[in-house]
Design a protein around this motif. Structure first.
Motif, PDB file in Angstrom:
ATOM      1  N   GLY A  62       0.786  -1.230   0.000  1.00  0.00           N
ATOM      2  CA  GLY A  62       0.000   0.000   0.000  1.00  0.00           C
ATOM      3  C   GLY A  62       0.812   1.272   0.000  1.00  0.00           C
ATOM      4  N   LYS A  63       2.156   1.148   0.017  1.00  0.00           N
ATOM      5  CA  LYS A  63       2.983   2.354   0.093  1.00  0.00           C
ATOM      6  C   LYS A  63       2.760   3.255  -1.122  1.00  0.00           C
ATOM      7  CE  LYS A  63       7.752   3.929   0.675  1.00  0.00           C
ATOM      8  NZ  LYS A  63       9.155   3.520   0.838  1.00  0.00           N
ATOM      9  N   GLN A  65       0.219   3.556  -2.817  1.00  0.00           N
ATOM     10  CA  GLN A  65      -1.126   4.124  -2.782  1.00  0.00           C
ATOM     11  C   GLN A  65      -1.278   5.141  -1.649  1.00  0.00           C
ATOM     12  OE1 GLN A  65      -0.649   0.622  -3.151  1.00  0.00           O
ATOM     13  NE2 GLN A  65      -0.806   0.993  -5.361  1.00  0.00           N
ATOM     14  N   ARG A  67      -0.199   4.642   1.683  1.00  0.00           N
ATOM     15  CA  ARG A  67      -0.281   4.127   3.056  1.00  0.00           C
ATOM     16  C   ARG A  67       0.939   4.564   3.854  1.00  0.00           C
ATOM     17  NH1 ARG A  67      -0.293  -2.130   5.256  1.00  0.00           N
ATOM     18  NH2 ARG A  67      -1.288  -1.676   7.263  1.00  0.00           N
ATOM     19  N   SER A  68       0.703   5.102   5.050  1.00  0.00           N
ATOM     20  CA  SER A  68       1.784   5.673   5.858  1.00  0.00           C
ATOM     21  C   SER A  68       2.535   4.611   6.647  1.00  0.00           C
ATOM     22  CB  SER A  68       1.222   6.710   6.831  1.00  0.00           C
ATOM     23  OG  SER A  68       0.428   6.072   7.823  1.00  0.00           O
ATOM     24  N   SER A  71       0.640   3.639   9.803  1.00  0.00           N
ATOM     25  CA  SER A  71      -0.405   2.645   9.574  1.00  0.00           C
ATOM     26  C   SER A  71       0.171   1.236   9.563  1.00  0.00           C
ATOM     27  CB  SER A  71      -1.110   2.931   8.241  1.00  0.00           C
ATOM     28  OG  SER A  71      -2.014   1.888   7.913  1.00  0.00           O
ATOM     29  N   THR A  75      -0.592  -1.861  12.271  1.00  0.00           N
ATOM     30  CA  THR A  75      -1.074  -3.163  11.817  1.00  0.00           C
ATOM     31  C   THR A  75      -0.141  -4.282  12.261  1.00  0.00           C
ATOM     32  OG1 THR A  75      -2.160  -2.194   9.884  1.00  0.00           O
ATOM     33  CG2 THR A  75      -1.669  -4.538   9.778  1.00  0.00           C
TER      34      THR A  75
END
Length: 231
Positions: A62-63, A65, A67-68, A71, A75
């Motif tokens: 997700g990076k 896209q 995603r931090s 986050s 997770t």
């Protein structure tokens, strides 16, 4: 001209060294670490190693896209906690322990001695209703006993019993095995670095937890008063 330039270069180097020492002393003070030359060399070596790792491109799902890193960290904490519970459940097979928290409570009592109910609950970072339920189960098993506090008759002191010590000892080989598995295939140096980082996070969050702020204001309060500008 050359001499003046040499003096300036030496002064700049000295200033850089002083800045490094100041950064080390500040971190040592905040972490309760001894600020001596031996610890400074270790700190400097870790800093160089950390910077080398950080210089490499670290990727995660997700990076691209957006995603931090925060986050991902959140997770991964949840995932590792679930893995730990999986191993703890396996370690309790064939015993009278019902939850992982039961033997954690007993380990704390055996290691640190008798303590008040709330002290025991808070040492495990749990809410009062959950902690009281665990203590009741331990009392029913006969693994702990309670007595009136000498300082406050309204409070109860909890201590481990001989039966609790024996129950813990009987299960300890599996508990140790489960504990060792949590570290997975990390090298010893990686484990030490992880301990350092986790301790830093624990030192950050613990006073916030003990302050018992109202949930409605918690997020903004922590963001405004606890985080440094670098965060």
């Amino acid at each position: 001209m050359f001499i003046n330039k040499l003096i300036f270069m030496q002064y700049r180097l000295l200033r850089d060294v002083i800045d490094l020492l100041a950064a080390f002393e500040e971190e040592a003070l905040s972490n309760g670490m001894q600020a001596d030359i031996k610890q400074f060399k270790r700190w400097l070596a870790k800093d160089l190693s950390t910077n080398a790792i950080a210089a490499e491109e670290t990727d995660w799902v997700g990076k691209r896209q957006g995603r931090s890193a925060d986050s991902v960290i959140s997770t991964l904490f949840v995932h590792v906690n679930r893995y730990a519970k999986m191993y703890a459940k396996a370690a309790m097979q064939g015993s009278s322990f019902a939850t992982q928290e039961e033997f954690i409570y007993l380990i704390n009592l055996q290691s640190f001695g008798p303590m008040g109910k709330m002290e025991l609950i808070k040492s495990n970072i749990q809410e009062k209703p959950v902690g009281m339920q665990i203590i009741r189960r331990l009392l029913n098993q006969g693994w702990v006993k309670q007595r009136d506090s000498q300082r406050d008759k309204r409070s109860k002191i909890i201590e481990i019993t001989d039966a609790g010590i024996h129950a813990l000892a009987a299960q300890m080989p599996k508990i140790r095995q489960a504990t060792q598995l949590i570290g997975g295939d990390l090298r010893d140096t990686e484990k030490l670095e992880l301990i350092r980082l986790m301790t830093k996070l624990d030192n950050f969050h613990k006073p916030i937890y003990y302050a018992n702020h109202a949930p409605a204001n918690l997020l903004d309060l922590v963001a405004d008063n606890y985080l440094t500008p670098n965060n």
